[in-house]
Design a protein around this motif. Structure first.
Motif, PDB file in Angstrom:
ATOM      1  N   GLU A   1     -40.475  48.290 -57.424  1.00  0.00           N
ATOM      2  CA  GLU A   1     -39.366  48.742 -58.410  1.00  0.00           C
ATOM      3  C   GLU A   1     -39.833  49.242 -59.718  1.00  0.00           C
ATOM      4  N   GLY A   2     -39.113  50.405 -60.327  1.00  0.00           N
ATOM      5  CA  GLY A   2     -39.387  50.477 -61.674  1.00  0.00           C
ATOM      6  C   GLY A   2     -40.763  51.304 -62.085  1.00  0.00           C
TER       7      GLY A   2
ATOM      8  N   PRO B   1     -43.024  57.902 -54.569  1.00  0.00           N
ATOM      9  CA  PRO B   1     -41.779  58.268 -55.360  1.00  0.00           C
ATOM     10  C   PRO B   1     -42.200  58.575 -56.850  1.00  0.00           C
TER      11      PRO B   1
ATOM     12  N   ARG C   1     -43.485  53.740 -62.406  1.00  0.00           N
ATOM     13  CA  ARG C   1     -43.630  55.622 -62.668  1.00  0.00           C
ATOM     14  C   ARG C   1     -44.839  55.821 -63.109  1.00  0.00           C
TER      15      ARG C   1
ATOM     16  N   GLY D   1     -34.041  63.139 -63.784  1.00  0.00           N
ATOM     17  CA  GLY D   1     -33.454  62.605 -62.410  1.00  0.00           C
ATOM     18  C   GLY D   1     -32.971  63.840 -61.699  1.00  0.00           C
TER      19      GLY D   1
ATOM     20  N   GLU E   1     -40.428  57.663 -59.314  1.00  0.00           N
ATOM     21  CA  GLU E   1     -39.919  56.406 -59.595  1.00  0.00           C
ATOM     22  C   GLU E   1     -39.530  55.746 -58.511  1.00  0.00           C
TER      23      GLU E   1
ATOM     24  N   LYS F   1     -37.660  53.092 -56.550  1.00  0.00           N
ATOM     25  CA  LYS F   1     -36.387  52.646 -56.721  1.00  0.00           C
ATOM     26  C   LYS F   1     -36.031  51.274 -56.304  1.00  0.00           C
ATOM     27  N   ASN F   2     -37.015  50.614 -55.319  1.00  0.00           N
ATOM     28  CA  ASN F   2     -36.526  49.192 -55.071  1.00  0.00           C
ATOM     29  C   ASN F   2     -37.737  48.647 -54.596  1.00  0.00           C
TER      30      ASN F   2
ATOM     31  N   ASN G   1     -37.569  63.383 -57.605  1.00  0.00           N
ATOM     32  CA  ASN G   1     -38.457  62.126 -57.647  1.00  0.00           C
ATOM     33  C   ASN G   1     -39.593  62.243 -56.875  1.00  0.00           C
TER      34      ASN G   1
END
Length: 260
Positions: free
Chosen positions: A105-106, A96, A108, A213, A98, A100-101, A237
């Protein structure tokens, strides 16, 4: 995956010598995202060790040679001629874009490439923004694809000279972020070449959504180079980025000078 520990260490040394610390860290993070995709897709074929090293010619000082590091979302090419190195084409992606989980997670990986461009876009006013945004939709990928030879694209977007002093600094911040993957000395030399070519011919162009987004795309093009950033897959994403040199990819300019 087929290498022993000593061989893997040597590849790491090659990468750390060929990239800056920031560039190497991005490459390692991109490789680690294969673990995230393996879980998201329930796909055991996603593997952070499924990256490939290729060597072209005989490493040395008398004749041109090259090496390549390739795999999912990474394509790095280094051509060496008379001690000079060509660093293009260079492709980096992130899926991804970013996380997401989960444990990552987080994360980038290509955060600055995206955020700095949004900062510049948001600073554009009225006619500036109308000129910069050349399409309301994206292309679902970088336009240059994986073509071996890339020619300059149409001069769309807003020209460097039409930006304010502060906006010009913001544009340079984006270019510098892409250059920062290279060792500092080589990045400085490449920037000097861009400055000598003339900044007035640099264009910044945007397509798609103006909101993070959602699918968006931008390109920065000068007389000798092309930067593309696409975040349109995966509902905005899934990122692809590339730096191409019109005459210098795969060391073409260095090899031409060598044989001349």
């Amino acid at each position: 995956k087929e290498m022993d520990s000593n061989q893997k260490d040597l590849v790491t040394q090659l990468l750390t010598m060929s990239l800056s610390e920031a560039g190497y860290n991005k490459v390692k993070l991109i490789m680690s995202l294969e673990e995230v995709l393996a879980e998201l897709e329930s796909n055991p074929r996603r593997d952070p060790e499924m990256y490939f090293v290729s060597i072209f010619g005989k490493p040395g000082t008398s004749e041109p040679w090259a090496w390549q590091f390739d795999g999912h979302h990474i394509s790095l090419h280094f051509t060496v001629v008379n001690g000079e190195v060509s660093y293009t084409p260079r492709f980096l992606g992130s899926n991804p874009g970013e996380v997401k989980n989960g444990p990552k997670e987080g994360v980038r990986v290509l955060k600055r490439e995206e955020d700095l461009a949004f900062d510049l876009l948001k600073s554009l006013q009225g006619a500036q923004k109308q000129q910069a945004i050349f399409s309301g939709s994206t292309f679902n990928d970088i336009v240059s694809k994986n073509a071996a030879d890339v020619k300059p694209m149409d001069r769309v977007g807003i020209a460097y000279m039409q930006l304010s002093d502060q906006q010009q600094k913001m544009l340079w911040a984006i270019i510098d972020e892409y250059l920062s993957a290279m060792p500092a000395k080589d990045a400085d030399n490449r920037k000097d070449r861009i400055l000598k070519e003339g900044t007035d011919l640099i264009m910044f162009a945007w397509a798609g959504s103006e909101q993070p987004g959602s699918p968006h795309y931008y390109r920065i093009q000068g007389p000798s180079f092309l930067i593309e950033f696409d975040n349109s897959q995966g509902n905005g994403n899934h990122i692809h980025t590339v730096w191409r040199d019109f005459d210098g990819d795969f060391g073409r300019d260095l090899i031409k000078e060598h044989y001349a």
